[in-house]
Design an enzyme around this catalytic site. Structure first.
Site, PDB file in Angstrom:
ATOM      1  N   LYS A 104     -76.370  33.547  46.548  1.00  0.00           N
ATOM      2  CA  LYS A 104     -75.391  33.587  47.632  1.00  0.00           C
ATOM      3  C   LYS A 104     -76.040  33.028  48.887  1.00  0.00           C
ATOM      4  O   LYS A 104     -77.026  33.566  49.385  1.00  0.00           O
ATOM      5  CB  LYS A 104     -74.925  35.021  47.868  1.00  0.00           C
ATOM      6  N   LYS A 115     -72.444  30.908  45.142  1.00  0.00           N
ATOM      7  CA  LYS A 115     -71.478  31.037  46.222  1.00  0.00           C
ATOM      8  C   LYS A 115     -72.038  30.433  47.487  1.00  0.00           C
ATOM      9  O   LYS A 115     -73.190  30.743  47.809  1.00  0.00           O
ATOM     10  CB  LYS A 115     -71.216  32.527  46.407  1.00  0.00           C
TER      11      LYS A 115
HETATM   12  C1  PBG Z   1     -69.553  40.329  51.659  1.00  0.00           C
HETATM   13  C2  PBG Z   1     -68.790  39.226  51.024  1.00  0.00           C
HETATM   14  C3  PBG Z   1     -68.490  38.027  51.677  1.00  0.00           C
HETATM   15  C4  PBG Z   1     -67.716  37.294  50.817  1.00  0.00           C
HETATM   16  C5  PBG Z   1     -67.543  38.039  49.636  1.00  0.00           C
HETATM   17  N1  PBG Z   1     -68.237  39.237  49.787  1.00  0.00           N
HETATM   18  C6  PBG Z   1     -68.797  37.573  53.052  1.00  0.00           C
HETATM   19  C7  PBG Z   1     -70.141  37.641  53.610  1.00  0.00           C
HETATM   20  O1  PBG Z   1     -71.150  37.642  52.904  1.00  0.00           O
HETATM   21  O2  PBG Z   1     -70.183  37.712  54.821  1.00  0.00           O
HETATM   22  C8  PBG Z   1     -67.159  35.945  51.163  1.00  0.00           C
HETATM   23  C9  PBG Z   1     -66.036  35.451  50.337  1.00  0.00           C
HETATM   24  C10 PBG Z   1     -65.257  34.335  50.902  1.00  0.00           C
HETATM   25  O3  PBG Z   1     -65.606  33.705  51.911  1.00  0.00           O
HETATM   26  O4  PBG Z   1     -64.212  34.045  50.295  1.00  0.00           O
HETATM   27  N2  PBG Z   1     -70.350  41.087  50.877  1.00  0.00           N
END
Ligand code: PBG
Length: 337
Positions: free
Chosen positions: A205, A260
């Site tokens: 991520k 991601k």
């Molecule tokens: C937070 C989380 C995020 C997303 C999914 N879970 C945002 C972040 O890390 O700030 C982002 C998903 C998206 O942008 O569609 N744990």
């Protein structure tokens, strides 16, 4: 994977022969989009019979549990295999210690029970991270220096994952990027007898600005007050680090790994799938969705074609599954070709 691509000289080789008609184009197509690959995300709010629009994500809503159950039923009827839930926690329930994250009567826990009793065959995936519950919008607990503390956070994430499993979640998705959380969650699940609760590890991520619309949707943007997540999410300039993260998460007991964001990170998807050969998902994140919506809304691209082309690209790069806000639409389009 093709290592050597051979062909004779022109005119023995005319690529356009096979491209000429639909039948031969279909026969040689290597990758195509199927409903089997889709995961539909849903934002959940408190209340009865209420929805709210997410302004940064046209077409996306937040749903109260009763309406969410109807939505999930519709997703299942369209052939979508699984949904992932994101709770929008009221500010009054946000604390420094994030106790609400593991409340068996919390919002996602109630939503899981309602969905699993109404649509038992629909896969229910949860998000394991503390950002919906923390006063500062970060994914973990913060010390007095503003640093997100790893091991103390993992202890809370374990409680959160267990409460999701108790509520009936089929798959828990740690999205927090703390070190060691997959192993800790796996051990706790095994010890509690949840041997078949799957772990979808948000293994790679990245610290991306493309999560902006999501943070508005779940209401963590206001809590974050412009702060970033660079101390735990991966630097967008790195590749090997993503592979090391995935290797560790697999070793710790992840059943599926996720990359991601999605499209700008297809090189990572490709490397991970070709290196590890494990079930691999990609997250077509909120910013990617909103960019497509904006262009389509202005008439600059054809929405359906643009989305299907993006999904084909995910497949080509090696994603088995894609988490996308377009999942319901894609399933609908596939049933009316
Ligand atoms: C937070 C989380 C995020 C997303 C999914 N879970 C945002 C972040 O890390 O700030 C982002 C998903 C998206 O942008 O569609 N744990």
């Amino acid at each position: 994977m093709t290592d050597s691509i051979t062909h004779g000289p022109f005119p023995a080789t005319r690529f356009r022969r096979m491209r000429k008609d639909a039948f031969s184009r279909r026969l040689m197509r290597e990758h195509s989009v199927s409903t089997d690959m889709l995961i539909q995300p849903y934002f959940v709010i408190e209340g009865d019979n209420v929805t709210e629009d997410v302004s940064a994500m046209p077409g996306v809503k937040r749903w109260s549990i009763d309406l969410l159950v109807e939505q999930c039923h519709a997703s299942f009827e369209r052939g979508v295999p699984a949904v992932v839930l994101f709770p929008v926690t009221p500010d009054s329930a946000k604390t420094a210690a994030c106790e609400n994250a593991y409340d068996d009567d919390g919002l996602p826990q109630r939503a899981i029970r309602a969905i699993k009793s109404a649509v038992p065959e629909l896969g229910v995936i949860t998000d394991v991270a503390l950002d919906p519950y923390s006063i500062h919008g970060q994914d973990g607990l913060m010390n007095s220096n503003g640093y997100i503390i790893n091991d103390e956070t993992v202890a809370v994430l374990v409680k959160q994952a267990l409460s999701h499993a108790r509520a009936g979640a089929d798959m828990v998705g740690p999205s927090d990027m703390m070190d060691g959380r997959v192993g800790a969650i796996r051990t706790a699940l095994e010890d509690a007898g949840f041997i078949n609760t799957r772990i979808l590890a948000y293994a790679a991520k990245y610290a991306s600005c493309l999560y902006g619309p999501f943070r508005e949707a779940v209401g963590s943007a206001a809590n974050l007050q412009g702060a970033d997540k660079y101390s735990y999410q991966i630097d967008p300039g790195n590749t090997d680090e993503a592979l090391r993260e995935v290797a560790l998460d697999i070793e710790e007991g992840a059943d599926m790994v996720m990359i991601k964001p999605g499209l700008p990170y297809l090189d990572i998807v490709y490397r991970i799938k070709s290196t590890f050969g494990v079930p691999t998902a990609a997250y077509h994140v909120s910013g990617e969705y909103s960019m497509l919506k904006a262009a389509a809304g202005n008439g600059w691209v054809d929405e359906r074609q643009a989305v299907m082309e993006c999904m084909t690209a995910f497949k080509r790069a090696g994603s088995d599954a894609v988490l996308t806000y377009y999942a319901n639409d894609i399933a609908e389009w596939l049933s009316h070709p």
